[in-house]
Write a protein that holds these residues in place. Structure first.
Motif, PDB file in Angstrom:
ATOM      1  N   PHE A 180      -0.675   0.675  -6.357  1.00  0.00           N
ATOM      2  CA  PHE A 180       0.163   0.015  -5.360  1.00  0.00           C
ATOM      3  C   PHE A 180       1.577   0.520  -5.539  1.00  0.00           C
ATOM      4  O   PHE A 180       1.971   0.873  -6.642  1.00  0.00           O
ATOM      5  CB  PHE A 180       0.222  -1.491  -5.605  1.00  0.00           C
ATOM      6  CG  PHE A 180      -1.068  -2.217  -5.398  1.00  0.00           C
ATOM      7  CD1 PHE A 180      -1.739  -2.134  -4.194  1.00  0.00           C
ATOM      8  CD2 PHE A 180      -1.582  -3.019  -6.402  1.00  0.00           C
ATOM      9  CE1 PHE A 180      -2.916  -2.824  -4.008  1.00  0.00           C
ATOM     10  CE2 PHE A 180      -2.758  -3.713  -6.218  1.00  0.00           C
ATOM     11  CZ  PHE A 180      -3.430  -3.616  -5.028  1.00  0.00           C
ATOM     12  N   ASP A 225       0.852  -1.181   0.000  1.00  0.00           N
ATOM     13  CA  ASP A 225       0.000   0.000   0.000  1.00  0.00           C
ATOM     14  C   ASP A 225       0.894   1.239   0.000  1.00  0.00           C
ATOM     15  O   ASP A 225       1.901   1.290   0.704  1.00  0.00           O
ATOM     16  CB  ASP A 225      -0.895  -0.007   1.248  1.00  0.00           C
ATOM     17  CG  ASP A 225      -1.929   1.102   1.183  1.00  0.00           C
ATOM     18  OD1 ASP A 225      -2.475   1.321   0.093  1.00  0.00           O
ATOM     19  OD2 ASP A 225      -2.168   1.745   2.214  1.00  0.00           O
ATOM     20  N   GLU A 282      -8.346   1.201  -1.662  1.00  0.00           N
ATOM     21  CA  GLU A 282      -6.883   1.124  -1.638  1.00  0.00           C
ATOM     22  C   GLU A 282      -6.241   2.158  -2.540  1.00  0.00           C
ATOM     23  O   GLU A 282      -5.037   2.208  -2.681  1.00  0.00           O
ATOM     24  CB  GLU A 282      -6.415  -0.279  -2.074  1.00  0.00           C
ATOM     25  CG  GLU A 282      -6.956  -1.412  -1.243  1.00  0.00           C
ATOM     26  CD  GLU A 282      -6.468  -1.371   0.184  1.00  0.00           C
ATOM     27  OE1 GLU A 282      -5.487  -0.665   0.451  1.00  0.00           O
ATOM     28  OE2 GLU A 282      -7.076  -2.028   1.030  1.00  0.00           O
TER      29      GLU A 282
END
Lengths: 364, 267
Positions: free
Chosen positions: B214, B181, B210
């Motif tokens: 990433f 994350d 999220e």
């Protein structure tokens, strides 16, 4: 001629953070790994090249053997350059692939900056264009705004004025102003007038045709013609929709500026409307209103000498503290000079004196 | 310059401090304001810059440059050197500024360089230099959660780094990828490739919570992750904080002051 550089080896059985080794090569011929505890062969045929390092200037040689995957990294940019340049022939294809990747990365790194430049540059360009061509743009937009909208804006502004100053619609001063305004504007479309209880020498026109004259201004005039001159000037502001243009200009600036600086509140136009009172007309607009006012006076048979002489009053009074009217207007002397030329061309008996009763200026 | 070899103990569970034992003549550098306690016999010396070079070798420009780098990474302009002037072993302790963990980084083991999130440096053996590592990948800088500037610790001694929540060390073998994350990366060896990856599914972006990207870490090498970035903690605390008055204008733009000027009469 053998070259060498420091490298770090990662692989099965090695420390997790890698181990320092030395790469040794003869440009175009051979490549070998020395200094590791176990002697190792670098299988040239199956070697993969990759850019590594935080600044992406290093190079990694990766290969697989029976034990697992190995990676040997040279992080120093200059050493990596030398190594890539000196790789033996079986790695030519891999080297070309690396170079292609570098070019792609450079191109890829460029487009976000282009996008950023557009995002910042476009509003800036619009703002500059708006400033350069503002008369034409503002005029075109203002011409498309219907009269009812203008009247509404005027009402909005009037409410703002009322919040700050008391406006009266009675008394000798009001009657005088009303009579003069009617005579100037014509009976069929008489403007709304107010007398503001304010001692500053000021008068202003609101969009939609409302005139506000301060007590201070009326007291400062010496003849009815002087007051008529001021009213003629303000009526021209209304007719030429200068207030509306200033509003459009400010709103346009505000929107474009918001676009540039962020914080687009959506209330741009509303805020601009509330600021109308503080807006200045441009010098061109003042000049236009002066000339138009002069014409209007002559058409209505009122002596324009009063208009010109009042500029003298303004200039004198500006010696100590500048009256409010002056702060937003071009220097009175310059305006007086511009009109004085036209006075010379005027016949001396063009107009009869205005009859407004004996005591001038009128009392409140 | 040779590094000082220091002994240390990290004390506490979630709000830790590190206690460093200095032999006579040894020294440690600490972030200004991080010192918690020190024993008699340890002298403090505040220097401009990061204290890694001895004064004679670097000129004024070098010092200014070092100080500038420290400003960019969010550290203060000055570092304090704690040196043991006594004849026996003495201790000095540095405390973490917010809940989290302190980890020791052995720069020798990592090959001499460690790249970490800015503001995470706590203290180190004398001789460790602090620099900046500028993120050249625009996407990573914007969406990787660490910004454009990271901190680079160089040397071959011990450095102590602090970050929020629980810290964990991960070992990546060559080519191994870890998706993290954004914001949870504390630091990594320079052999590790730090990049971003689009989440890929619109549904996940919208409902997964999220975010769009990433952070990806590709081995080989060691990486350190944190479970709770301080910004996230602060965001949560702020969300629950009582708000007097309720309203107020949003402070949108970088040109906020100018914006106010254009607003006109604010009196």
């Amino acid at each position: 001629m053998t070259e060498r550089c420091g490298a770090r080896l990662f692989g099965p059985g090695m420390p997790p953070a890698g181990q320092d080794v030395t790469l040794e090569w003869t440009p175009g011929l051979s490549l070998a790994l020395v200094g590791s505890e176990r002697p190792m062969n670098v299988p040239l045929a199956s070697l993969k090249l990759r850019r590594v390092g935080f600044d992406a200037r290093g190079v990694e040689l990766a290969w697989q053997d029976a034990v697992g995957t190995w990676a040997c990294q040279v992080l120093d940019g200059d050493a990596a350059e030398r190594l890539v340049a000196g790789l033996p022939p079986p790695l030519d294809a891999a080297r070309d692939e690396l170079a292609r990747g570098d070019r792609r990365a450079r191109r890829g790194a460029a487009w976000p900056f282009v996008a950023l430049a557009v995002v910042i540059g476009l509003p800036l360009l619009l703002l500059v264009l708006f400033i350069l061509a503002q008369d034409r743009i503002v005029g075109a937009i203002a011409a498309r705004i219907p009269a009812p909208v203008e009247a509404q804006l005027g009402a909005l502004t009037l409410a703002q004025v009322r919040a700050g100053t008391r406006l009266t619609t009675s008394g000798p001063q009001y009657e005088t102003v009303r009579r003069l305004a009617r005579r100037l504007a014509g009976e069929d479309a008489p403007p709304r007038v107010f007398v503001a209880e304010d001692d500053a020498i000021n008068a202003f026109a609101l969009p939609g045709g409302t005139l506000v004259v301060n007590r201070g201004l009326i007291a400062a005039t010496r003849t009815p013609e002087e007051l008529a001159g001021v009213l003629a000037h303000e009526i021209q502001h209304v007719r030429l929709r200068h207030g509306l243009q200033a509003l459009v200009r400010a709103a346009g600036m505000h929107v474009l500026w918001s676009l540039l600086a962020g914080d687009v509140g959506g209330s741009a136009a509303g805020e601009a409307a509330s600021k109308l009172l503080g807006l200045k007309f441009s010098r061109d607009a003042e000049h236009e209103a002066d000339q138009g006012g002069f014409d209007l006076l002559v058409t209505r048979g009122i002596d324009p000498r009063g208009m010109v002489s009042f500029f003298g009053t303004l200039a004198r009074s500006s010696g100590s503290t500048p009256p409010a009217l002056l702060s937003t207007h071009p220097p009175s002397a310059a305006r007086e000079a511009a009109l004085a030329l036209r006075l010379n061309a005027l016949a001396s008996d063009c107009c009869a004196p205005l009859q407004m009763g004996n005591d001038w200026p009128p009392r409140p | 310059m040779a590094m000082d070899v220091i002994d240390y103990a990290i004390i506490g569970k979630d709000m830790q401090f590190v206690e460093i034992e200095l032999d006579p003549g040894e020294a440690a550098v600490g972030e200004a304001g991080a010192m918690m306690m020190m024993q008699d016999g340890i002298e403090m010396d505040t220097v401009f810059g990061d204290g890694s070079r001895s004064g004679a070798t670097s000129g004024l420009m070098g010092k200014l440059l070092g100080a500038g780098k420290r400003l960019v990474t969010g550290e203060s302009l000055f570092t304090t050197i704690y040196h043991n002037e006594s004849t026996g072993k003495r201790k000095v302790a540095f405390a973490a500024p917010y809940p989290g963990h302190i980890i020791p980084i052995d720069l020798r083991e990592l090959g001499g360089t460690f790249i970490c999130q800015k503001d995470s440096f706590l203290c180190a053996a004398r001789g460790v230099s602090l620099g900046i590592a500028f993120q050249r990948k625009l996407g990573t800088a914007l969406f990787g959660g660490e910004g454009f500037v990271m901190q680079k610790l160089e040397g071959d001694g011990l450095a102590f780094v602090h970050a929020g929540g629980t810290l964990v060390e991960k070992i990546l073998s060559p080519g191994e990828t870890l998706r993290v994350d954004t914001g949870c990366v504390v630091g990594f060896q320079p052999s590790v490739n730090f990049d971003i990856q689009y989440v890929g599914k619109l549904k996940s972006v919208i409902f997964g919570g999220e975010g769009l990207f990433f952070a990806t870490l590709v081995g080989p090498g060691k990486v350190w992750l944190q479970s709770l970035p301080i910004s996230r903690l602060a965001g949560r605390v702020l969300a629950y904080a009582p708000r007097p008055g309720g309203g107020g204008r949003e402070e949108g733009s970088i040109l906020g002051m100018l914006g106010n000027v254009l607003d006109g009469d604010n009196s």
